[in-house]
Motif scaffolding. Sequence first.
Motif, short mmCIF file in Angstrom:
data_model
loop_
_atom_site.label_atom_id
_atom_site.label_comp_id
_atom_site.label_asym_id
_atom_site.label_seq_id
_atom_site.Cartn_x
_atom_site.Cartn_y
_atom_site.Cartn_z
N THR A 174 3.40 0.40 -4.51
CA THR A 174 2.10 -0.16 -4.86
C THR A 174 1.43 -0.75 -3.63
O THR A 174 2.09 -1.12 -2.65
CB THR A 174 2.23 -1.27 -5.92
OG1 THR A 174 2.87 -2.41 -5.34
CG2 THR A 174 3.03 -0.78 -7.13
N LYS A 175 0.12 -0.85 -3.69
CA LYS A 175 -0.64 -1.46 -2.61
C LYS A 175 -0.24 -2.94 -2.46
O LYS A 175 -0.15 -3.47 -1.35
CB LYS A 175 -2.14 -1.34 -2.87
CG LYS A 175 -3.02 -1.82 -1.72
CD LYS A 175 -4.48 -1.95 -2.12
CE LYS A 175 -5.05 -0.67 -2.69
NZ LYS A 175 -6.50 -0.81 -2.99
N GLY A 176 -0.01 -3.59 -3.59
CA GLY A 176 0.38 -5.00 -3.55
C GLY A 176 1.67 -5.23 -2.78
O GLY A 176 1.79 -6.20 -2.02
N ASP A 177 2.64 -4.32 -2.95
CA ASP A 177 3.90 -4.46 -2.21
C ASP A 177 3.68 -4.29 -0.71
O ASP A 177 4.26 -5.01 0.11
CB ASP A 177 4.91 -3.41 -2.70
CG ASP A 177 5.40 -3.68 -4.10
OD1 ASP A 177 5.29 -4.85 -4.56
OD2 ASP A 177 5.88 -2.73 -4.76
N LEU A 178 2.83 -3.34 -0.35
CA LEU A 178 2.52 -3.14 1.07
C LEU A 178 1.84 -4.38 1.65
O LEU A 178 2.20 -4.85 2.74
CB LEU A 178 1.61 -1.93 1.24
CG LEU A 178 0.98 -1.74 2.63
CD1 LEU A 178 2.06 -1.53 3.69
CD2 LEU A 178 -0.01 -0.59 2.64
N LEU A 179 0.87 -4.92 0.94
CA LEU A 179 0.12 -6.07 1.45
C LEU A 179 1.01 -7.31 1.57
O LEU A 179 0.84 -8.11 2.49
CB LEU A 179 -1.09 -6.34 0.56
CG LEU A 179 -2.14 -5.22 0.54
CD1 LEU A 179 -3.26 -5.54 -0.42
CD2 LEU A 179 -2.69 -4.96 1.94
N GLN A 180 1.95 -7.44 0.66
CA GLN A 180 2.89 -8.54 0.76
C GLN A 180 3.76 -8.40 2.01
O GLN A 180 4.04 -9.38 2.71
CB GLN A 180 3.78 -8.61 -0.49
CG GLN A 180 4.71 -9.82 -0.51
CD GLN A 180 5.51 -9.90 -1.81
OE1 GLN A 180 5.42 -9.01 -2.67
NE2 GLN A 180 6.27 -10.97 -1.98
N PHE A 181 4.15 -7.17 2.31
CA PHE A 181 4.94 -6.90 3.52
C PHE A 181 4.11 -7.22 4.78
O PHE A 181 4.61 -7.83 5.73
CB PHE A 181 5.39 -5.44 3.54
CG PHE A 181 6.11 -5.04 4.79
CD1 PHE A 181 7.45 -5.35 4.95
CD2 PHE A 181 5.44 -4.36 5.80
CE1 PHE A 181 8.13 -4.98 6.12
CE2 PHE A 181 6.10 -3.99 6.96
CZ PHE A 181 7.44 -4.30 7.12
N ILE A 182 2.83 -6.81 4.77
CA ILE A 182 1.95 -7.08 5.91
C ILE A 182 1.79 -8.58 6.11
O ILE A 182 1.84 -9.08 7.24
CB ILE A 182 0.58 -6.40 5.70
CG1 ILE A 182 0.73 -4.89 5.81
CG2 ILE A 182 -0.44 -6.91 6.71
CD1 ILE A 182 -0.55 -4.11 5.51
N ARG A 183 1.61 -9.30 5.02
CA ARG A 183 1.43 -10.75 5.09
C ARG A 183 2.62 -11.42 5.78
O ARG A 183 2.46 -12.31 6.62
CB ARG A 183 1.24 -11.32 3.69
CG ARG A 183 0.95 -12.82 3.65
CD ARG A 183 0.88 -13.34 2.22
NE ARG A 183 -0.07 -12.59 1.41
CZ ARG A 183 0.25 -11.85 0.36
NH1 ARG A 183 1.51 -11.74 -0.03
NH2 ARG A 183 -0.69 -11.23 -0.33
N LYS A 184 3.82 -10.97 5.47
CA LYS A 184 5.02 -11.59 6.01
C LYS A 184 5.35 -11.12 7.42
O LYS A 184 6.08 -11.80 8.15
CB LYS A 184 6.21 -11.27 5.09
CG LYS A 184 6.14 -11.93 3.72
CD LYS A 184 7.34 -11.55 2.88
CE LYS A 184 7.30 -12.21 1.51
NZ LYS A 184 8.48 -11.83 0.67
N ASN A 185 4.82 -9.98 7.81
CA ASN A 185 5.23 -9.38 9.08
C ASN A 185 4.06 -9.07 10.01
O ASN A 185 4.19 -8.24 10.92
CB ASN A 185 6.01 -8.09 8.81
CG ASN A 185 7.28 -8.32 8.04
OD1 ASN A 185 8.32 -8.66 8.60
ND2 ASN A 185 7.20 -8.13 6.71
N LYS A 186 2.94 -9.73 9.82
CA LYS A 186 1.73 -9.39 10.57
C LYS A 186 1.95 -9.47 12.08
O LYS A 186 1.57 -8.54 12.81
CB LYS A 186 0.58 -10.32 10.17
CG LYS A 186 -0.71 -10.03 10.94
CD LYS A 186 -1.86 -10.93 10.50
CE LYS A 186 -3.12 -10.62 11.30
NZ LYS A 186 -4.27 -11.45 10.88
N GLU A 187 2.54 -10.52 12.57
CA GLU A 187 2.71 -10.68 14.02
C GLU A 187 3.55 -9.55 14.61
O GLU A 187 3.20 -8.99 15.66
CB GLU A 187 3.36 -12.03 14.33
CG GLU A 187 3.49 -12.30 15.82
CD GLU A 187 4.06 -13.68 16.11
OE1 GLU A 187 4.35 -13.95 17.29
OE2 GLU A 187 4.20 -14.48 15.17
N ASP A 188 4.64 -9.19 13.93
CA ASP A 188 5.49 -8.10 14.43
C ASP A 188 4.76 -6.76 14.39
O ASP A 188 4.92 -5.92 15.29
CB ASP A 188 6.77 -8.01 13.59
CG ASP A 188 7.70 -9.19 13.81
OD1 ASP A 188 7.57 -9.87 14.86
OD2 ASP A 188 8.55 -9.44 12.93
#
Length: 275
Positions: A15-29
């Motif tokens: 889902t898009k929500g799962d991707l966005l949650q991953f981006i939120r947690k790993n944005k700097e990397d």
Amino acid sequence: MSYTIKQAPDKSFQTKGDLLQFIRKNKEDLVNAKKLEYKETKGSFSTNLNYKGFTPNIGNIKTDYIQVKAVINTTNIIDSHMDLHMAKLWNKTVKDNPNTIHLQSHKADFENLLSSNAKQYNEEFKFSDLGLDSEMKTIANINEFVLHRKTNPLMFDRYVEGMVKEHSVGMRYVNIDLAYYDEDSQKEMDFFNEKKQYAVNPEVAEERGYFWVVSEAKKHEGSAVVFGSNSITPTLWVKDYEPNKSTQKEPLLITPEPLILDTLEVKNIINSLKF
């Protein structure tokens, strides 16, 4: 449909929500990984553009030299790398390097080197000037160069025949940010909504939930390609090129003044000589 982000190649989200949650947690990397990439080839995402193409102005070629004006990149499009190139992206690299390299298919070898001294500059257009049905403005990064037939007969003919429809830039990222949809962060939502307005295809950002905002990049070369990450990169014109003979100066010939001596001077010189 699965959702992915290139900078995490081993991850796939249902889902898009799962991707966005991953981006939120790993944005700097993710941003750091993106900065390490060298961009040259076509990406894996659709740009959703109904582009019908552009017909270049081809002159009546009679010589073995042609002059070509080609669009290497256009801004204000979310391309197939999910990159939104901003309007001032190329300002510094053009200022620092008024000349650049033009290649065939990003192949950095002598066989595929079309020009080592292409003039590069930025020029503003409407997308409609380049064949896309939009009155939005874009900044085109241009390569203008001279190609001799014997340098690369194949590409000489392809340009003259109007077959080079797209170009692509070989570049390094300098200043980038990751815009993503996040209802839990007003800051991220404002950034996402603000920047997507600069894209001629904002629906791509809405569909994927994120995109890259590229404010500055360093251009290494421009290439003729069959398919690029940005299809709004046509050949604008091709025409005969003849070196400007009027600028070739004739060598300066200096005729020495004749040496004139009177009779007394001649006698004195002869008397001073010892044999």
